[in-house]
Design a protein around this motif. Structure first.
Motif, PDB file in Angstrom:
ATOM      1  N   HIS A   1      31.169  67.821-158.328  1.00 39.77           N
ATOM      2  CA  HIS A   1      31.849  66.635-158.847  1.00 39.77           C
ATOM      3  C   HIS A   1      33.348  66.657-158.547  1.00 39.77           C
ATOM      4  O   HIS A   1      33.951  65.603-158.349  1.00 39.77           O
ATOM      5  N   TYR A   2      33.929  67.838-158.577  1.00 39.74           N
ATOM      6  CA  TYR A   2      35.345  68.021-158.260  1.00 39.74           C
ATOM      7  C   TYR A   2      35.452  69.176-157.259  1.00 39.74           C
ATOM      8  O   TYR A   2      34.877  70.245-157.504  1.00 39.74           O
ATOM      9  N   PRO A   3      36.186  69.002-156.180  1.00 41.53           N
ATOM     10  CA  PRO A   3      36.378  70.144-155.276  1.00 41.53           C
ATOM     11  C   PRO A   3      37.086  71.284-156.008  1.00 41.53           C
ATOM     12  O   PRO A   3      38.047  71.049-156.744  1.00 41.53           O
ATOM     13  N   VAL A   4      36.583  72.508-155.856  1.00 45.73           N
ATOM     14  CA  VAL A   4      37.264  73.690-156.382  1.00 45.73           C
ATOM     15  C   VAL A   4      38.166  74.196-155.269  1.00 45.73           C
ATOM     16  O   VAL A   4      37.690  74.526-154.176  1.00 45.73           O
ATOM     17  N   LEU A   5      39.452  74.238-155.549  1.00 53.34           N
ATOM     18  CA  LEU A   5      40.438  74.372-154.473  1.00 53.34           C
ATOM     19  C   LEU A   5      40.388  75.722-153.769  1.00 53.34           C
ATOM     20  O   LEU A   5      40.493  75.798-152.554  1.00 53.34           O
ATOM     21  N   TYR A   6      40.222  76.806-154.520  1.00 51.08           N
ATOM     22  CA  TYR A   6      40.248  78.138-153.915  1.00 51.08           C
ATOM     23  C   TYR A   6      39.105  78.976-154.455  1.00 51.08           C
ATOM     24  O   TYR A   6      38.639  78.782-155.581  1.00 51.08           O
TER      25      TYR A   6
END
Length: 961
Positions: free
Chosen positions: A796-801
């Motif tokens: 649902h939301y990109p996990v940045l790292y």
């Protein structure tokens, strides 16, 4: 039925929320078979500990408290008349029970999300109003760490405001408390500030001076008229700081009326226990024109989306989060909980009550002085508030011995003693003191006509120094004087604030975990709370045992040789650690080493602390995965190898990743002559699995208010002790009053030798009850909970790292930047979460437009699911905007948060239902936390800065006009 008589309850099971069934379900979602498999995929193998922690077997809560009672009994709680900035107090029961001992107040986070922090913000505005009124100044902040560091902040503010760039000298009255002078010495060195310590009555003020500081009343208790000194200083362009006793200002002319530019001090005697040195809320007040240079947090009045009265933290662009090395200070935590207590003390007593307490204290001091004179003693203070000064000559040892026999502590300096009275002192206790002095001269108490002395008692304060102006005139301080009214007022404010009592607070980098009741209970035991920090060491056996054990345990956990427990905040720990590194380099003949390498992702306190320590900051790049760019680090370390002081690094990284290169990173710094300073903000992902020493760090501060369970208190107290490798032990902070010096110690960084000593018992309890296995499991479950949230939200939301194998550490960053094209900012998501009953994760740090989420090990699966459900629901709302099903300008996110007043109003003009606004998911119906104001207008508040309590009616009338 078999009976198990060997069963013992494990505190670990109370602290770590997920049970076996929950863990199994979470692991399945993550896609691993066991927690150990998850840890193996998360933690780089080469940094793992080879052995488990060597700590005592864990105690049950019942056993721990019983054992601690025995330890506490080794503290001898004598009647303290030592003074020197610390005084016994009467904590009103309604404040102790309903604030200090109440998780509804002590588990709140810093009020960055103002709409769900209005109660605490009001209490802090009350604190600022109280300080402004009593000091006679124009603006005040919402507290600093302690009196000594507040004085140091004043010195730096004067230095930064100086018009003559060649002025490098700061005059320090020799009658400041010695611990304050000690801290001024520490803070002056990195900036090349020269301290001129002397007598304010004889000093020659010169063009080379940019500032001066005096104490009122002075450290020996005498009250001076500083008006001529202030005028002379101003004629030379020298700004004046006054360290003032807040209680005395109810009867003494306030410094703002005779020329002070800055007034600082401690609010401890406004109902906050001594606690062997803390925590206590310092205050800082100055002139309106210096508002943008003032350190610390400022609470200001503004309006919300409906145009109604609201509060928030003002002028945040001054702070280290924004200005980094150019910030007004490195302060990240203040002393919010203690400032709130002090403000409530003023609300409860009001101006008449405060004045009555001050007059009684002063009157008893006059009675003591008169009685001692009748016995033939010479009382040296002509004008004084609460402290008498007696020259004992050859009788000093006899008085000291007799006082100890009667369990009385005075302050001794050579053959002179000072005796400081406080609000707990009675006439009978004055008689007990006099009896000691009488016995030394072979006289009796009956020789003194106390009735006669009481009938002729008169102030020692000169008429020109007696206060004439009003203070605490706002209705707020003149209303809640019955306990019933006070209780309701406290509860009315508490109800406006979201705390851990309501829901998880998943703040990345801040670790809002369980603050267990058993850990908190001993804080208010008199054996800990009523101890003076300068009490003779043979009276402090309980504290010494507690410090020794905590030192050993934290050294074992970090892998270091020794700890300093003195720094009383995380940023203070950073500063102390960097000053230790600085002292080491100078001792090695490398005083020129002043370059600090700091990754671009670092928390704002890192560059701010480095600047305060006199270092030049060189920023190291991060690669596309958020890790330290090792090639860039090599280049910069080699480029500056002749001047390299240190690297400041957070581990796991600020991006929530165990960087694989960390050992190489540390080796590069060491090869180029530098030291490695590790920011301990993320120790919750290290304990029991790895350690700063294993990784290669030389210094690390620990945020005890994060990893080791001291509660955040709505923005403080915190504790930031530092651990150091063997070669740095001798440089750990010393103290000018209590000998804790290591031989080459830097000067003190905090007023009290062991910082905020009374709350160290919380971390001691946590470690003692968790034990080695429990602490290690806490780390593992923190990682489990974080990766579970990651698995549920990453579609649902990109996990940045993420790490090398796709795992996060104990926290993750959700990327919300793509929503900006739809007109949705990350702040809109943060505000919308309030409608679902949650405090937002960390907003726009370390990457703008993102949310950093840290669930901690203390949250159960169902709470994690509630949070995930809320985030997924918000994403669906964004999807409707994306699909054109919701208006881009007026939707549940842009209008959030929705207050009860808005939702229940007769008129409803939103293009979505009231239920969508206030009850977006079924679980919200079960328990609804209503934000007390609509979205706060920060810009308006900064344009029309009001930092004291306005008459509400007048303020609203102004808005209508």
């Amino acid at each position: 039925m078999d009976l198990n008589i060997n069963f013992k309850e494990k505190f670990e099971d109370r602290h770590i929320a997920p049970d076996g069934k929950d863990a199994a379900e979470m692991l399945k979602v993550i896609g691993v078979d066991s927690i150990d498999e998850l840890i193996a995929q998360t933690l780089p193998e080469k940094i793992g500990l080879k052995n488990s922690l060597n700590l005592p077997d864990p105690k049950s809560e019942f056993d721990y408290l019983n054992n601690l009672k025995q330890v506490a009994s080794k503290n001898k709680v004598f009647k303290s008349y030592i003074g020197q900035g610390y005084y016994d107090v009467i904590v009103p029961g309604v404040i102790q029970r309903n604030i200090l001992e109440n998780p509804g107040w002590y588990t709140q986070y810093t009020p960055y999300q103002a709409e769900i922090a209005q109660g605490r913000l009001q209490a802090l505005l009350n604190f600022q109003t109280m300080v402004i009124d009593l000091t006679g100044m124009e603006i005040a902040n919402a507290s600093l760490l302690d009196e000594g560091t507040a004085a140091a902040e004043a010195m730096f503010m004067q230095y930064s405001l100086r018009k003559n760039s060649q002025a490098d000298t700061f005059f320090v009255s020799e009658k400041l408390f010695p611990q304050t002078i000690d801290i001024l010495k520490t803070r002056s060195v990195p900036y090349g500030i020269k301290l001129l310590i002397g007598n304010h009555e004889t000093v020659e003020l010169g063009e080379n001076m940019f500032g001066a500081i005096v104490q009122y009343p002075a450290g020996d208790g005498s009250v001076y008229d500083y008006q001529d000194f202030a005028s002379a200083a101003h004629e030379k362009g020298i700004k004046l700081t006054v360290v003032a006793d807040l209680l005395s200002l109810s009867i003494l002319t306030p410094p703002g009326e005779w020329g002070a530019d800055i007034v600082v001090g401690n609010s401890q005697r406004f109902g906050v226990p001594m606690g062997f040195g803390g925590p206590h809320a310092a205050f800082f007040a100055t002139k309106e024109e210096y508002k943008r240079s003032m350190p610390g947090r400022i609470i200001g009045v503004t309006i919300d989306s409906a145009g109604d009265y609201a509060l928030r933290m003002a002028l945040q662009t001054r702070e280290q989060h924004i200005r980094r090395d150019k910030a007004t200070s490195n302060i990240c935590t203040a002393q919010a909980l203690l400032a709130i207590m002090a403000s409530m003390y003023a609300v409860y007593h009001g101006p008449k009550g405060i004045k009555a307490i001050a007059e009684r204290t002063h009157g008893l001091a006059v009675l003591l002085s008169d009685a001692l004179k009748k016995l033939g003693y010479e009382q040296l203070n002509t004008a004084y508030f609460d402290t008498v000064k007696v020259d004992l000559g050859e009788l000093c040892k006899s008085v000291h011995a007799e006082a100890i026999d009667n369990e009385l502590n005075f302050h001794y300096s050579g053959n002179t003693i000072t005796i400081s009275l406080d609000e707990t002192t009675s006439v009978n206790e004055v008689k007990e003191i006099v009896r000691v002095f009488a016995k030394v001269k072979a006289k009796k108490l009956a020789d003194i006509d106390f009735d006669g002395l009481l009938s002729t008692i008169a102030t020692s304060i000169p008429q020109q120094l007696i206060r004439r102006s009003e203070y605490l005139s706002h209705p707020l301080f003149n209303t809640h004087h019955s306990e019933h009214e006070m209780l309701r007022y406290i509860k009315s404010l508490e109800a406006k604030d979201l705390s851990l009592c309501h829901s998880m607070i998943a703040l990345g980098s801040c670790t809002m975990k369980l603050n267990a009741t058993t850990e908190m209970i001993p804080v208010t035991w008199p054996e800990f709370s009523k101890m003076h920090p300068f009490a003779p060491v043979d009276q402090t056996g309980g504290y010494m045992q507690l410090f020794s054990e905590l030192n050993d345990w934290l050294s074992e956990i970090t892998g270091f040789a020794a700890m300093s427990l003195q720094p009383n905040a995380g940023a203070q720990g950073e500063y102390a650690g960097l000053m230790v590194i600085r002292a080491y380099h100078e001792d090695m003949g490398n005083g020129h080493r002043n370059i600090a390498l700091i990754p671009a992702s670092a928390h704002g306190t890192n560059p701010a602390s480095a600047a305060m320590a006199g270092m030049k900051i060189v920023v190291v790049k991060c690669d596309e995965k958020g890790n330290i760019d090792v090639d860039d680090l090599k280049i910069k370390a080699e480029e500056h190898k002749d001047d390299l002081s240190c690297l400041m690094v957070t581990y796991p990284s600020t991006h929530g990743v165990y960087e694989e290169s960390i050992i190489e990173v540390c080796e590069i710094i060491h090869q180029n002559g530098g030291q490695v300073y590790m920011d301990g903000a993320n120790m919750n992902a290290q304990v029991g699995l790895t350690s700063p020493a294993t990784i290669g760090a030389d210094v690390c501060h620990l945020n005890l208010h994060k990893t080791f369970c001291i509660p955040h208190g709505g923005g403080g107290p915190g504790m930031g002790p530092i651990g150091v490798a063997k070669h740095l032990v001798s440089y750990l902070p010393g103290h000018s009053v209590v000998d804790i010096n290591q031989g080459k110690s830097i000067h003190a960084v905090s007023s009290a030798p062991w910082g905020s000593a009374s709350i160290l018992v919380i971390s001691h309890a946590y470690i003692a009850m968790m034990g080695a296995e429990g602490l290690t499991n806490a780390t593992k479950y923190a990682i489990l909970n974080a990766n579970y949230i990651k698995s549920r939200l990453e579609n649902h939301y990109p996990v940045l790292y993420a790490g090398a194998k796709g795992r996060c550490a104990h926290e993750m960053i959700l990327d919300c930047r793509s929503f900006k094209a739809l007109g949705i900012e990350v702040a809109d998501i943060a505000k919308r979460l309030m409608d679902y009953g949650f405090h937002a994760p960390t907003v726009s740090f370390p990457v703008a437009g993102t949310l950093m989420v840290e669930p901690t090990e203390s949250e159960p699966k169902h709470e994690l699911d509630r949070f995930c459900d809320a985030m997924i629901s918000i994403r669906k709302e964004i999807g409707k905007i994306e699909a054109g099903e919701m208006d881009k300008a007026s939707n549940p996110l842009k209008n959030a948060p929705h207050t009860a007043r808005l939702v229940t109003a007769n008129d409803w003009d939103k293009p979505y239902t009231r239920e969508q606004a206030a009850f977006p998911l079924p679980y919200v119906h079960e328990f609804k936390f209503w934000p007390s104001v609509g979205r706060v207008n920060d810009t308006y508040g900064d344009r029309t800065l009001i930092c004291a309590c306005p008459p509400l009616e007048a303020y609203m009338e102004e808005e209508i006009v």
